[in-house]
Motif scaffolding. Structure first.
Motif, PDB file in Angstrom:
ATOM      1  N   VAL A 108      41.898  42.480  46.920  1.00 15.80           N
ATOM      2  CA  VAL A 108      40.856  42.555  45.896  1.00 15.80           C
ATOM      3  C   VAL A 108      39.900  41.373  46.077  1.00 15.80           C
ATOM      4  O   VAL A 108      40.311  40.283  46.484  1.00 15.80           O
ATOM      5  CB  VAL A 108      41.454  42.535  44.468  1.00 15.80           C
ATOM      6  N   ASP A 109      38.630  41.617  45.790  1.00 15.23           N
ATOM      7  CA  ASP A 109      37.628  40.560  45.954  1.00 15.23           C
ATOM      8  C   ASP A 109      37.809  39.452  44.916  1.00 15.23           C
ATOM      9  O   ASP A 109      37.681  38.269  45.228  1.00 15.23           O
ATOM     10  CB  ASP A 109      36.212  41.154  45.849  1.00 15.23           C
ATOM     11  N   LYS A 110      38.118  39.835  43.697  1.00 16.15           N
ATOM     12  CA  LYS A 110      38.306  38.852  42.630  1.00 16.15           C
ATOM     13  C   LYS A 110      39.480  39.294  41.764  1.00 16.15           C
ATOM     14  O   LYS A 110      39.394  40.269  41.031  1.00 16.15           O
ATOM     15  CB  LYS A 110      37.038  38.720  41.789  1.00 16.15           C
ATOM     16  N   PHE A 111      40.573  38.543  41.838  1.00 18.50           N
ATOM     17  CA  PHE A 111      41.770  38.909  41.092  1.00 18.50           C
ATOM     18  C   PHE A 111      41.654  38.505  39.631  1.00 18.50           C
ATOM     19  O   PHE A 111      41.201  37.414  39.290  1.00 18.50           O
ATOM     20  CB  PHE A 111      42.994  38.229  41.708  1.00 18.50           C
ATOM     21  N   ASP A 112      42.071  39.399  38.752  1.00 16.04           N
ATOM     22  CA  ASP A 112      42.138  39.145  37.320  1.00 16.04           C
ATOM     23  C   ASP A 112      43.577  39.424  36.883  1.00 16.04           C
ATOM     24  O   ASP A 112      44.114  40.507  37.145  1.00 16.04           O
ATOM     25  CB  ASP A 112      41.163  40.065  36.572  1.00 16.04           C
ATOM     26  N   TRP A 113      44.185  38.465  36.220  1.00 13.11           N
ATOM     27  CA  TRP A 113      45.574  38.622  35.805  1.00 13.11           C
ATOM     28  C   TRP A 113      45.787  39.855  34.921  1.00 13.11           C
ATOM     29  O   TRP A 113      46.881  40.421  34.888  1.00 13.11           O
ATOM     30  CB  TRP A 113      46.052  37.367  35.073  1.00 13.11           C
ATOM     31  N   GLN A 114      44.741  40.290  34.241  1.00  8.26           N
ATOM     32  CA  GLN A 114      44.860  41.458  33.386  1.00  8.26           C
ATOM     33  C   GLN A 114      45.168  42.724  34.183  1.00  8.26           C
ATOM     34  O   GLN A 114      45.644  43.725  33.620  1.00  8.26           O
ATOM     35  CB  GLN A 114      43.571  41.656  32.574  1.00  8.26           C
ATOM     36  N   GLN A 115      44.910  42.684  35.496  1.00  3.90           N
ATOM     37  CA  GLN A 115      45.210  43.824  36.353  1.00  3.90           C
ATOM     38  C   GLN A 115      46.710  44.107  36.443  1.00  3.90           C
ATOM     39  O   GLN A 115      47.127  45.190  36.851  1.00  3.90           O
ATOM     40  CB  GLN A 115      44.648  43.578  37.759  1.00  3.90           C
ATOM     41  N   LEU A 116      47.515  43.131  36.034  1.00  3.61           N
ATOM     42  CA  LEU A 116      48.967  43.285  36.111  1.00  3.61           C
ATOM     43  C   LEU A 116      49.541  44.105  34.961  1.00  3.61           C
ATOM     44  O   LEU A 116      50.692  44.554  35.041  1.00  3.61           O
ATOM     45  CB  LEU A 116      49.640  41.905  36.116  1.00  3.61           C
ATOM     46  N   LYS A 117      48.777  44.277  33.901  1.00  7.26           N
ATOM     47  CA  LYS A 117      49.302  44.968  32.723  1.00  7.26           C
ATOM     48  C   LYS A 117      49.776  46.379  33.073  1.00  7.26           C
ATOM     49  O   LYS A 117      49.085  47.136  33.755  1.00  7.26           O
ATOM     50  CB  LYS A 117      48.244  45.022  31.624  1.00  7.26           C
ATOM     51  N   GLY A 118      50.979  46.687  32.601  1.00  5.23           N
ATOM     52  CA  GLY A 118      51.560  48.002  32.833  1.00  5.23           C
ATOM     53  C   GLY A 118      52.184  48.172  34.206  1.00  5.23           C
ATOM     54  O   GLY A 118      52.655  49.263  34.543  1.00  5.23           O
ATOM     55  N   ALA A 173      53.140  31.450  33.996  1.00  4.73           N
ATOM     56  CA  ALA A 173      51.812  31.787  34.526  1.00  4.73           C
ATOM     57  C   ALA A 173      51.235  33.012  33.816  1.00  4.73           C
ATOM     58  O   ALA A 173      50.034  33.065  33.515  1.00  4.73           O
ATOM     59  CB  ALA A 173      51.903  32.027  36.030  1.00  4.73           C
ATOM     60  N   LEU A 174      52.084  33.993  33.556  1.00  6.55           N
ATOM     61  CA  LEU A 174      51.631  35.183  32.841  1.00  6.55           C
ATOM     62  C   LEU A 174      51.157  34.828  31.434  1.00  6.55           C
ATOM     63  O   LEU A 174      50.092  35.278  30.984  1.00  6.55           O
ATOM     64  CB  LEU A 174      52.763  36.215  32.784  1.00  6.55           C
ATOM     65  N   ARG A 175      51.952  34.026  30.722  1.00  3.27           N
ATOM     66  CA  ARG A 175      51.584  33.642  29.358  1.00  3.27           C
ATOM     67  C   ARG A 175      50.267  32.881  29.338  1.00  3.27           C
ATOM     68  O   ARG A 175      49.436  33.083  28.437  1.00  3.27           O
ATOM     69  CB  ARG A 175      52.683  32.778  28.732  1.00  3.27           C
ATOM     70  N   GLN A 176      50.080  31.995  30.321  1.00  2.00           N
ATOM     71  CA  GLN A 176      48.844  31.221  30.365  1.00  2.00           C
ATOM     72  C   GLN A 176      47.618  32.110  30.546  1.00  2.00           C
ATOM     73  O   GLN A 176      46.494  31.706  30.220  1.00  2.00           O
ATOM     74  CB  GLN A 176      48.901  30.208  31.516  1.00  2.00           C
ATOM     75  N   ASN A 177      47.829  33.317  31.052  1.00  2.00           N
ATOM     76  CA  ASN A 177      46.718  34.242  31.285  1.00  2.00           C
ATOM     77  C   ASN A 177      46.737  35.425  30.327  1.00  2.00           C
ATOM     78  O   ASN A 177      46.202  36.494  30.633  1.00  2.00           O
ATOM     79  CB  ASN A 177      46.758  34.712  32.736  1.00  2.00           C
ATOM     80  N   GLY A 178      47.379  35.220  29.171  1.00  5.00           N
ATOM     81  CA  GLY A 178      47.316  36.209  28.100  1.00  5.00           C
ATOM     82  C   GLY A 178      48.170  37.445  28.303  1.00  5.00           C
ATOM     83  O   GLY A 178      47.872  38.499  27.736  1.00  5.00           O
ATOM     84  N   ILE A 179      49.227  37.314  29.104  1.00  9.33           N
ATOM     85  CA  ILE A 179      50.106  38.461  29.363  1.00  9.33           C
ATOM     86  C   ILE A 179      51.508  38.155  28.871  1.00  9.33           C
ATOM     87  O   ILE A 179      52.088  37.121  29.232  1.00  9.33           O
ATOM     88  CB  ILE A 179      50.137  38.803  30.863  1.00  9.33           C
ATOM     89  N   ASP A 180      52.046  39.039  28.046  1.00  7.94           N
ATOM     90  CA  ASP A 180      53.423  38.890  27.583  1.00  7.94           C
ATOM     91  C   ASP A 180      54.356  39.394  28.685  1.00  7.94           C
ATOM     92  O   ASP A 180      54.312  40.577  29.032  1.00  7.94           O
ATOM     93  CB  ASP A 180      53.639  39.698  26.301  1.00  7.94           C
ATOM     94  N   PRO A 181      55.197  38.508  29.243  1.00  4.99           N
ATOM     95  CA  PRO A 181      56.043  38.920  30.373  1.00  4.99           C
ATOM     96  C   PRO A 181      57.093  39.958  30.028  1.00  4.99           C
ATOM     97  O   PRO A 181      57.680  40.563  30.935  1.00  4.99           O
ATOM     98  CB  PRO A 181      56.692  37.607  30.821  1.00  4.99           C
ATOM     99  N   PHE A 182      57.317  40.198  28.725  1.00  5.75           N
ATOM    100  CA  PHE A 182      58.344  41.163  28.327  1.00  5.75           C
ATOM    101  C   PHE A 182      57.758  42.459  27.764  1.00  5.75           C
ATOM    102  O   PHE A 182      58.451  43.460  27.664  1.00  5.75           O
ATOM    103  CB  PHE A 182      59.291  40.539  27.314  1.00  5.75           C
ATOM    104  N   LYS A 183      56.478  42.433  27.400  1.00 10.40           N
ATOM    105  CA  LYS A 183      55.844  43.617  26.823  1.00 10.40           C
ATOM    106  C   LYS A 183      54.774  44.226  27.723  1.00 10.40           C
ATOM    107  O   LYS A 183      54.635  45.449  27.806  1.00 10.40           O
ATOM    108  CB  LYS A 183      55.220  43.275  25.466  1.00 10.40           C
ATOM    109  N   ASP A 184      54.005  43.371  28.393  1.00 12.80           N
ATOM    110  CA  ASP A 184      52.850  43.852  29.144  1.00 12.80           C
ATOM    111  C   ASP A 184      53.163  44.236  30.584  1.00 12.80           C
ATOM    112  O   ASP A 184      52.411  44.979  31.220  1.00 12.80           O
ATOM    113  CB  ASP A 184      51.741  42.794  29.145  1.00 12.80           C
ATOM    114  N   VAL A 185      54.255  43.693  31.125  1.00 16.43           N
ATOM    115  CA  VAL A 185      54.634  43.993  32.512  1.00 16.43           C
ATOM    116  C   VAL A 185      56.134  44.244  32.569  1.00 16.43           C
ATOM    117  O   VAL A 185      56.866  43.959  31.621  1.00 16.43           O
ATOM    118  CB  VAL A 185      54.263  42.838  33.470  1.00 16.43           C
ATOM    119  N   LYS A 186      56.588  44.764  33.698  1.00 18.48           N
ATOM    120  CA  LYS A 186      58.009  44.968  33.942  1.00 18.48           C
ATOM    121  C   LYS A 186      58.433  44.040  35.077  1.00 18.48           C
ATOM    122  O   LYS A 186      58.012  44.205  36.223  1.00 18.48           O
ATOM    123  CB  LYS A 186      58.289  46.424  34.315  1.00 18.48           C
ATOM    124  N   LEU A 187      59.245  43.022  34.749  1.00 17.98           N
ATOM    125  CA  LEU A 187      59.759  42.112  35.764  1.00 17.98           C
ATOM    126  C   LEU A 187      61.057  42.695  36.334  1.00 17.98           C
ATOM    127  O   LEU A 187      62.007  42.929  35.597  1.00 17.98           O
ATOM    128  CB  LEU A 187      60.016  40.717  35.175  1.00 17.98           C
TER     129      LEU A 187
END
Length: 336
Positions: free
Chosen positions: A128-138, A157-171
């Motif tokens: 990607v030309d410009k990565f945005d952490w929001q692209q990780l959601k879902g 790192a996820l929290r610092q970029n507004g992503i809940d590691p337990f709700k917004d992504v699947k680790l």
């Protein structure tokens, strides 16, 4: 006749001095090196100064005969220390904190630092030309064992970029370390975290693309350190000091060396990895300033590390460990 007698007397005197000096020199050379059983948590270019200390003979010069093994996980590494199957370990400070707060009478203090922060890279399947952490959601992210340092830093790192590691992504935490690259190559998960040289090799093979540095995102936090049991340190302070001295020599060499020279020096520890990937990994870690230049541990970095543990719900705020109870600073202070 007089000259011949004088020459004979001088010769005897010289021979006597040689006979006196020789046993002393022979004794010094015959002094056996101290065997040290060393366990690293995983194999990575992030730990380059430790490999440099072996390859360049700094441990040997310090009188240490180092036998290295790779545990493939922090839990296995700390188990090796506590079971007395390892003398010194390279591992994240969280293990020392957990043991300090645990019931074990044996503690594992930190005595020497190696890395500034997390060396994992966030990898994606598409460039990607410009990565945005929001692209990780879902999406699914191949992570590591829950509660491990890499997992906790990724969560931070996820929290610092507004992503809940337990709700917004699947680790995805159930893939063993040796199987992670194979899992990625098999097409599992949309994103993953890898250290170099794996990250560099995946990029070179067109199988993944580095999107962000976890450590650069989170900041300094003394990610990987050397530790030993308190019993071993009390019984072997000279070994601990010699180890720290050797690491300091390796840190200074690594700081001054070019990436190509670093890669050439440590290539014996990475069979099957292309020289180009080693150089790329060394260049990346140098650019990101991942390697400490001295063995000293920064109190502020340890506080930041404990902040991450608290945020990750693996450390009760009331059980934060005082720096002086966690780190033995005298060995780094005396390093030469």
């Amino acid at each position: 006749m007089l000259d011949r007698r004088h020459a004979f007397q001088v010769g005897l005197a010289t021979l006597g001095l040689l006979l006196i000096a020789a046993p002393l020199d022979a004794f010094a050379q015959a002094k056996p090196p101290v065997k040290v059983r060393y366990t690293e948590v995983v194999r990575s270019i992030l730990y380059a100064p430790a490999y440099v200390a072996i390859a360049n003979g700094y441990f040997k010069d310090a009188g240490l005969d180092v036998a290295m093994m790779t545990a493939q996980g922090g839990d296995k590494t700390v188990a090796a220390l506590l079971s007395n199957s390892a003398d010194i370990a390279l591992i994240g400070p969280e293990t020392s904190i957990y043991v300090q707060n645990g019931d074990s009478p044996t503690k594992i203090p930190i005595f020497c630092g190696l890395t500034v922060t997390d060396g994992f890279m966030l990898i994606g399947r598409e460039k990607v030309d410009k990565f945005d952490w929001q692209q990780l959601k879902g999406k699914q992210i191949l992570a590591l064992r829950p509660g491990s340092t890499p997992d906790l830093f990724l969560e931070a790192a996820l929290r610092q970029n507004g992503i809940d590691p337990f709700k917004d992504v699947k680790l995805v935490n159930n893939v063993a370390i040796p199987a992670r690259v194979g899992s990625w190559l098999a097409g599992q998960n949309q994103y993953a975290i890898f250290m170099d040289p794996d990250a560099a090799q995946l990029e070179m093979d067109g199988k993944g693309y580095v999107l962000a540095s976890i450590g650069q995102t989170v900041g300094p936090a003394d990610y990987t350190t050397f530790m030993a049991t308190d019993k071993y340190i009390r019984a072997n302070p000279d070994v601990i000091q010699s180890w720290t001295n050797a690491i300091y020599q390796a840190q200074k060499w690594t700081e001054a060396a070019q990436p190509q020279e670093i890669a050439k020096t440590i290539e014996q520890f990475f069979p099957g990895i292309s020289p180009q990937a080693l150089v790329a990994g060394a260049e990346r870690y140098r650019k990101l300033k991942m390697w400490k230049t001295t063995p000293a541990i920064d109190p502020k970095a340890i506080e930041r590390f404990q902040d991450i543990l608290v945020q990750g719900n693996v450390l009760d705020p009331a059980k934060r460990v005082k720096f002086q109870d966690l780190v033995l600073s005298e060995f780094a202070t005396k390093a030469r």
